[in-house]
Design an enzyme around this catalytic site. Structure first.
Site, mmCIF file in Angstrom:
data_model
loop_
_atom_site.group_PDB
_atom_site.id
_atom_site.type_symbol
_atom_site.label_atom_id
_atom_site.label_comp_id
_atom_site.label_asym_id
_atom_site.label_seq_id
_atom_site.Cartn_x
_atom_site.Cartn_y
_atom_site.Cartn_z
ATOM 1 N N ASN A 152 0.803 -1.233 0.000
ATOM 2 C CA ASN A 152 0.000 0.000 0.000
ATOM 3 C C ASN A 152 0.830 1.274 0.000
ATOM 4 O O ASN A 152 0.450 2.273 -0.602
ATOM 5 C CB ASN A 152 -0.999 -0.011 1.158
ATOM 6 C CG ASN A 152 -0.333 -0.011 2.505
ATOM 7 O OD1 ASN A 152 0.668 -0.684 2.722
ATOM 8 N ND2 ASN A 152 -0.870 0.754 3.424
ATOM 9 N N GLU A 250 3.480 -5.431 12.346
ATOM 10 C CA GLU A 250 2.580 -4.280 12.144
ATOM 11 C C GLU A 250 1.466 -4.773 11.235
ATOM 12 O O GLU A 250 1.683 -5.002 10.048
ATOM 13 C CB GLU A 250 3.342 -3.124 11.491
ATOM 14 C CG GLU A 250 4.527 -2.620 12.294
ATOM 15 C CD GLU A 250 4.132 -1.951 13.594
ATOM 16 O OE1 GLU A 250 2.974 -1.502 13.724
ATOM 17 O OE2 GLU A 250 4.969 -1.890 14.501
ATOM 18 N N CYS A 284 -3.179 1.654 6.319
ATOM 19 C CA CYS A 284 -3.591 0.937 7.532
ATOM 20 C C CYS A 284 -4.159 1.889 8.580
ATOM 21 O O CYS A 284 -4.895 1.468 9.465
ATOM 22 C CB CYS A 284 -2.398 0.186 8.107
ATOM 23 S SG CYS A 284 -1.007 1.280 8.426
ATOM 24 N N GLU A 463 7.439 0.355 16.226
ATOM 25 C CA GLU A 463 8.484 0.881 15.357
ATOM 26 C C GLU A 463 8.631 2.368 15.647
ATOM 27 O O GLU A 463 7.963 2.901 16.520
ATOM 28 C CB GLU A 463 8.079 0.667 13.889
ATOM 29 C CG GLU A 463 7.907 -0.798 13.544
ATOM 30 C CD GLU A 463 7.636 -1.040 12.067
ATOM 31 O OE1 GLU A 463 7.134 -0.114 11.402
ATOM 32 O OE2 GLU A 463 7.922 -2.151 11.603
HETATM 33 P P1 NAD Z 1 0.036 -9.378 3.104
HETATM 34 O O1 NAD Z 1 0.040 -9.861 4.499
HETATM 35 O O2 NAD Z 1 -0.706 -10.132 2.084
HETATM 36 O O3 NAD Z 1 1.530 -9.247 2.538
HETATM 37 C C1 NAD Z 1 2.520 -8.470 3.167
HETATM 38 C C2 NAD Z 1 3.890 -8.985 2.768
HETATM 39 O O4 NAD Z 1 4.047 -10.291 3.321
HETATM 40 C C3 NAD Z 1 4.103 -9.129 1.259
HETATM 41 O O5 NAD Z 1 5.421 -8.804 0.938
HETATM 42 C C4 NAD Z 1 3.853 -10.615 1.039
HETATM 43 O O6 NAD Z 1 4.504 -11.125 -0.085
HETATM 44 C C5 NAD Z 1 4.430 -11.190 2.310
HETATM 45 N N1 NAD Z 1 3.933 -12.523 2.691
HETATM 46 C C6 NAD Z 1 2.739 -13.096 2.420
HETATM 47 N N2 NAD Z 1 2.672 -14.342 2.943
HETATM 48 C C7 NAD Z 1 3.854 -14.547 3.576
HETATM 49 C C8 NAD Z 1 4.389 -15.634 4.299
HETATM 50 N N3 NAD Z 1 3.721 -16.758 4.498
HETATM 51 N N4 NAD Z 1 5.625 -15.506 4.821
HETATM 52 C C9 NAD Z 1 6.327 -14.368 4.650
HETATM 53 N N5 NAD Z 1 5.881 -13.317 3.952
HETATM 54 C C10 NAD Z 1 4.653 -13.405 3.420
HETATM 55 O O7 NAD Z 1 -0.455 -7.876 3.188
HETATM 56 P P2 NAD Z 1 -0.761 -6.884 1.988
HETATM 57 O O8 NAD Z 1 -2.035 -7.296 1.341
HETATM 58 O O9 NAD Z 1 0.460 -6.741 1.157
HETATM 59 O O10 NAD Z 1 -0.958 -5.513 2.775
HETATM 60 C C11 NAD Z 1 -2.165 -5.079 3.293
HETATM 61 C C12 NAD Z 1 -2.228 -5.316 4.782
HETATM 62 O O11 NAD Z 1 -1.121 -4.675 5.416
HETATM 63 C C13 NAD Z 1 -3.454 -4.734 5.430
HETATM 64 O O12 NAD Z 1 -3.973 -5.655 6.348
HETATM 65 C C14 NAD Z 1 -2.934 -3.500 6.142
HETATM 66 O O13 NAD Z 1 -3.696 -3.077 7.247
HETATM 67 C C15 NAD Z 1 -1.599 -3.953 6.553
HETATM 68 N N6 NAD Z 1 -0.721 -2.817 6.840
HETATM 69 C C16 NAD Z 1 -0.394 -2.566 8.144
HETATM 70 C C17 NAD Z 1 0.404 -1.477 8.449
HETATM 71 C C18 NAD Z 1 0.812 -1.171 9.855
HETATM 72 O O14 NAD Z 1 1.713 -0.360 10.048
HETATM 73 N N7 NAD Z 1 0.199 -1.776 10.862
HETATM 74 C C19 NAD Z 1 0.880 -0.645 7.414
HETATM 75 C C20 NAD Z 1 0.503 -0.942 6.099
HETATM 76 C C21 NAD Z 1 -0.293 -2.039 5.822
#
Ligand code: NAD
Length: 482
Positions: A152, A250, A284, A463
């Site tokens: 995002n 996060e 997020c 963080e």
């Molecule tokens: P996601 O969990 O699908 O993917 C995040 C990352 O993890 C990607 O690089 C993905 O390739 C990797 N990943 C997926 N499965 C994995 C596994 N089994 N092992 C290791 N890595 C793996 O999330 P997304 O769809 O890319 O992002 C959206 C989500 O992120 C939303 O839920 C949003 O709220 C959250 N987010 C949180 C914050 C925060 O600071 N809390 C900030 C931004 C986004």
């Protein structure tokens, strides 16, 4: 400009995946494949870990001043290429170019500069046992660490993780989202140009379930900083916890905005449009549950809907666009699925929620008009689950207690926003609301020194500022007897 083939950055060289396989990378503004990324696996991660291990002794031993110098050069090059990076970010993610220019890329530069400088000021404690001994704490880098980031805010969140890790003297194996790999790739070229020693930062591209999982499982990677969905965070924790890895998670959010009748109406409504729909609601920290005190419910609702309808959805590269495309076809389908669910759950969609076709070359893009819904109970799935798109729900409330109960009535606890001119009330609620971040009469005002993170299912750890430097170091107590 962007390139057709994204490469891994391992041991200071740009290489394809061992497997020789590639994944399609889509341009969300038109739905076309425009580049290919390495489909990396455990072999590529192994090579990256070996490069990082080799680079660790000199990098951790070169001193904070030298790490500052190189990281600052990286930040300088990001600043020089701001426009190129902004164009690449919008092409990869579909976000409006104004957002890439004003938020994503300046913040990526700031992240690197902030932690490059922070390490020069980072201290540790000492504890004096009068007449007997003195204890001092050494804060030492961990070694090889893993950083995994989402789509995002691609370069923004990627640098938010790698910068403190590198500044503290660690070597990094990092993976950006497979949906938005381009700016991390451009960063690897910048690192080469800035003279970052080979192996200090390694970037492995590919799928989460393959390349990401291999990073999480690697026994030599002793700490993991992850930003992404709560479900993925659970998988990470299940894999990493029995291996005794340090974890910073996060995760997702379902953030409440509490709007009291005594608020500054104009500021509240204009900021709420932003906090609802900035980056298409794909932040997020966006507030997706808006609770409004009953005396101003209708007035606030009508004004919010009016301004939401005025948002311009379309070509991300048009300066006048407010909302570009959603990140992927699947994500737009997911968001639209929630809008259908909202109707089924008894809600009324007051505006938006329609796919938009800007026509011409952009016909295949993933556009969606921003949606406002009302009439949904707090317990329904629409109000409980993270949608992560341009959708907000409205509910009225009568008392401070009720507002607090509604706000706290979900499994998430990332951020929250309170609109009121009664500072006593705002402070009372801030103390009791279940969230890692509380904004009073503002939203997304960020000071990089502050702790950042969520409670409940929104994450583990913090963080930002010294919290991040503490995460990426191990504390060692040294006791010296007089
Ligand atoms: P996601 O969990 O699908 O993917 C995040 C990352 O993890 C990607 O690089 C993905 O390739 C990797 N990943 C997926 N499965 C994995 C596994 N089994 N092992 C290791 N890595 C793996 O999330 P997304 O769809 O890319 O992002 C959206 C989500 O992120 C939303 O839920 C949003 O709220 C959250 N987010 C949180 C914050 C925060 O600071 N809390 C900030 C931004 C986004």
């Amino acid at each position: 400009m962007t390139e057709q083939q994204v490469k891994n950055y391992i041991g200071g060289t740009l290489v394809p995946a061992h497997s020789g396989l590639w994944l399609d990378n889509y341009n969300p503004s038109n739905g076309q494949v425009y580049s290919y990324i390495p489909d990396s696996n455990a072999e590529d991660v192994q090579q990256a870990v070996e490069a990082a291990e080799k680079a660790f002794p000199p990098w951790s031993g070169c001193g904070a001043q030298e790490r500052y110098r190189i990281m600052n050069s990286i930040a300088d090059l990001i600043a020089e290429r701001r426009e190129e990076l902004a164009q690449a970010e919008s092409m990869d993610s579909g976000k409006a170019i104004g957002t890439s220019r004003s938020v994503d890329i300046p913040r990526a530069e700031a992240n690197i500069r902030f932690f490059a400088t922070a390490i020069l000021h980072f201290g540790s404690e000492s504890h004096h046992m009068e007449g007997v001994a003195v204890n001092y704490t050494l804060r030492q880098p961990i070694g090889v660490v893993g950083c995994i980031s989402p789509w995002n805010l691609p370069l923004y969140l990627f640098t938010w993780k790698i910068a403190p890790a590198l500044a503290a003297g660690n070597c990094v194996v990092a993976k950006p989202s497979e949906l938005t790999p381009m700016t991390a790739f451009l960063l690897s070229k910048i690192c080469l140009e800035a003279g970052l020693p080979p192996g200090v930062l390694n970037i492995v591209h590919g799928l989460g379930s393959k390349a990401g999982q291999a990073i999480v499982e690697h026994p030599k990677i002793k700490a993991l900083s992850f930003t992404g969905g709560t479900a993925t965070g659970r998988i990470l924790a299940a894999t990493a916890a029995p291996m005794f890895k340090k974890l910073s998670l996060e995760l997702g959010g379902k953030n409440p905005n509490l709007v009291f009748a005594d608020c500054d109406f104009e500021k509240a409504v204009s900021t709420t449009v932003r906090s609802s729909f900035a980056n298409n609601g794909q932040i997020c920290l966006c507030g997706s549950r808006i609770y409004i005190e009953r005396p101003i419910y209708e007035k606030f609702r009508d004004e919010l809907v009016r301004r939401t309808k005025a948002l311009k959805v379309g070509d991300p590269f048009d300066d006048k666009t407010d909302q570009g495309a959603l990140v992927s076809k699947q994500h737009r389908e997911k968001v639209m699925g929630y809008l259908a669910l909202a109707k089924k759950e008894g809600g009324t969609i007051l505006c938006g929620g329609e796919p938009i076709d800007p026509g011409g070359a952009l016909s295949g893009g993933y556009y969606l008009s921003p949606a406002v819904a009302e009439g949904l109970p707090n317990t329904c799935r629409t109000n409980q689950e993270e949608i992560f798109g341009p959708v907000v729900t409205l509910q009225p409330f009568d008392t401070e207690e009720e507002a607090l109960a509604l706000a706290n009535g979900v499994v998430y606890g990332l951020s929250s926003t309170i609109w009121t001119s009664d500072i006593g009330r705002a402070s009372r609620i801030a103390g009791r609301i279940q969230a890692g971040i509380v904004w009073i009469n503002c939203w997304l005002l960020r000071d990089l020194r502050t702790p950042f993170g969520g409670v409940k299912n929104s994450g583990v750890g913090r963080e930002g500022g010294t919290e991040a430097l503490r995460f990426f170091t191990e504390a060692k107590n040294v006791c010296v007897r007089y």
